[in-house]
Design a protein around this motif. Structure first.
Motif, short mmCIF file in Angstrom:
data_model
loop_
_atom_site.label_atom_id
_atom_site.label_comp_id
_atom_site.label_asym_id
_atom_site.label_seq_id
_atom_site.Cartn_x
_atom_site.Cartn_y
_atom_site.Cartn_z
N TYR A 16 60.34 61.95 21.29
CA TYR A 16 58.96 61.98 20.79
C TYR A 16 57.99 61.89 21.96
O TYR A 16 57.06 62.71 22.08
N ILE A 17 58.22 60.92 22.84
CA ILE A 17 57.33 60.71 23.98
C ILE A 17 57.33 61.91 24.92
O ILE A 17 56.28 62.31 25.44
N LEU A 18 58.51 62.50 25.13
CA LEU A 18 58.60 63.64 26.05
C LEU A 18 57.81 64.85 25.57
O LEU A 18 57.47 65.74 26.36
N LEU A 19 57.49 64.89 24.28
CA LEU A 19 56.78 66.05 23.73
C LEU A 19 55.29 65.82 23.52
O LEU A 19 54.56 66.77 23.23
N CYS A 20 54.84 64.57 23.65
CA CYS A 20 53.41 64.33 23.46
C CYS A 20 52.81 63.39 24.51
O CYS A 20 51.60 63.37 24.71
N GLY A 21 53.67 62.57 25.15
CA GLY A 21 53.17 61.69 26.20
C GLY A 21 52.75 60.31 25.74
O GLY A 21 52.30 59.50 26.55
N TYR A 22 52.89 60.03 24.44
CA TYR A 22 52.55 58.69 23.94
C TYR A 22 53.65 58.23 22.97
O TYR A 22 54.38 59.05 22.43
N PRO A 23 53.77 56.92 22.74
CA PRO A 23 54.85 56.41 21.89
C PRO A 23 54.55 56.56 20.41
O PRO A 23 53.39 56.56 20.00
N SER A 76 61.15 72.77 14.66
CA SER A 76 62.53 72.42 15.00
C SER A 76 62.57 71.12 15.80
O SER A 76 63.43 70.25 15.56
N ALA A 77 61.65 70.96 16.74
CA ALA A 77 61.58 69.73 17.54
C ALA A 77 61.27 68.54 16.65
O ALA A 77 61.87 67.46 16.80
N LYS A 78 60.34 68.72 15.74
CA LYS A 78 59.97 67.63 14.83
C LYS A 78 61.14 67.27 13.92
O LYS A 78 61.39 66.09 13.64
N ASP A 79 61.86 68.28 13.46
CA ASP A 79 63.03 68.04 12.61
C ASP A 79 64.10 67.26 13.37
O ASP A 79 64.72 66.33 12.83
N PHE A 80 64.30 67.62 14.62
CA PHE A 80 65.27 66.93 15.47
C PHE A 80 64.93 65.44 15.60
O PHE A 80 65.78 64.57 15.43
N ILE A 81 63.66 65.17 15.87
CA ILE A 81 63.21 63.79 16.03
C ILE A 81 63.37 63.01 14.72
O ILE A 81 63.82 61.86 14.73
N CYS A 82 63.03 63.64 13.62
CA CYS A 82 63.14 62.97 12.31
C CYS A 82 64.58 62.57 12.00
O CYS A 82 64.82 61.54 11.37
N GLU A 126 65.52 58.16 11.99
CA GLU A 126 65.79 57.95 10.57
C GLU A 126 66.01 56.45 10.34
O GLU A 126 66.81 55.82 11.03
N LYS A 127 65.27 55.89 9.39
CA LYS A 127 65.33 54.44 9.16
C LYS A 127 66.73 53.97 8.81
O LYS A 127 67.21 52.94 9.31
#
Length: 263
Positions: A118-125, A157-163, A167-168
């Motif tokens: 997540y951080i690598l794609l936007c720069g924030y946590p 696809s990136a968002k799906d990967f992160i989700c 996953e809780k």
């Protein structure tokens, strides 16, 4: 005598900020390396328990340098019948089941890789609050969003990967092996659009060196965690280390602190 490997390439975020060009595909390749290494660790029965960008170092200054995973001070070797339940890790990267004081597994590392992605794609946590109790509440509920405009140019696809990694439910969460099979990692769905300007600006804003190196007051952390009822576990008495972030751990069965694992 201890003979150790020299790692001279610097920290992951520093390299990204210094780049003039950075894409989703670059992030995908970084995460691929991390997944490969953590899968090997998991296959060997080792759980890192403190994966975060500060522990990802470049082996050398070479452009194509490999990434190294460092700091095994909180790692644990899974044994027959052993149960992990100690609250340990770093706020912002720790999995919900750890904060919930539930027995947990190597899936906690996969959650952390999701946070790093997540951080690598936007720069924030994905989780942040000045108040630790509110931060932990966000994590426990797995509450995060792909905010506009920072995520507008990032692929589905990136968002799906992160989700799948963030996953809780740890039973539904991707394992390293499953994550390695995701199209964003092994396929061609990672975009080549330059996102360096946005990502590097956010990294400099949210992950300044002074913040990375800031030491937490151990007494305050102990007091706060007792209020959150996270100070005890099945593994034994928790110990606090006044270091980066929050580290609650039992000292048994750890690999040597500072051990570096080559990817």
């Amino acid at each position: 005598y201890l003979v150790m490997q020299l790692v001279s390439g610097g920290e992951l975020f520093d390299r990204i900020v210094e780049k003039g060009f950075y894409t989703e595909r670059d992030a995908s390749q970084l995460i691929h390396q991390i997944l490969d290494a953590v899968k090997y660790l998991h296959d060997m029965g080792i759980v890192h328990r403190d994966l975060k960008p500060e522990n990802l170092l470049y082996y050398s200054m070479d452009e194509d340098s490999k990434i190294m995973i460092s700091d095994f001070g909180l790692s644990k070797i899974e044994g027959a019948g052993s149960v992990m339940s100690t609250a340990c890790g770093t706020p912002g990267y720790v999995a919900p089941e750890v904060l919930a004081q539930k027995p947990y597994s190597k899936a906690v590392d996969c959650w952390s890789i999701g946070v790093i992605s997540y951080i690598l794609l936007c720069g924030y946590p994905p989780f942040y609050d000045e108040n630790d109790a509110k931060l932990f509440e966000q994590i426990l509920k797995a509450e995060y969003e792909f905010d506009s405009p920072y995520w507008d140019d990032i692929s589905d696809s990136a968002k799906d990967f992160i989700c799948h990694l963030m996953e809780k439910d740890p039973l539904k969460r991707y394992t390293c092996e499953q994550a390695l099979q995701h199209p964003w990692i092994c396929g061609d769905t990672a975009l080549d659009k330059n996102i360096h300007e946005s990502v590097s600006a956010q990294i400099k804003k949210n992950f300044a060196k002074s913040k990375w190196k800031q030491a937490f007051n151990a007494t305050a952390v102990v007091r706060h965690m007792r209020r959150l009822q996270l100070g005890t576990s099945l593994e034994g008495p928790s110990q606090i280390t006044p270091t980066i972030g929050l580290k609650l751990c039992h000292s048994e069965n750890f690999l040597a602190p500072g051990t570096i694992f080559s990817i």
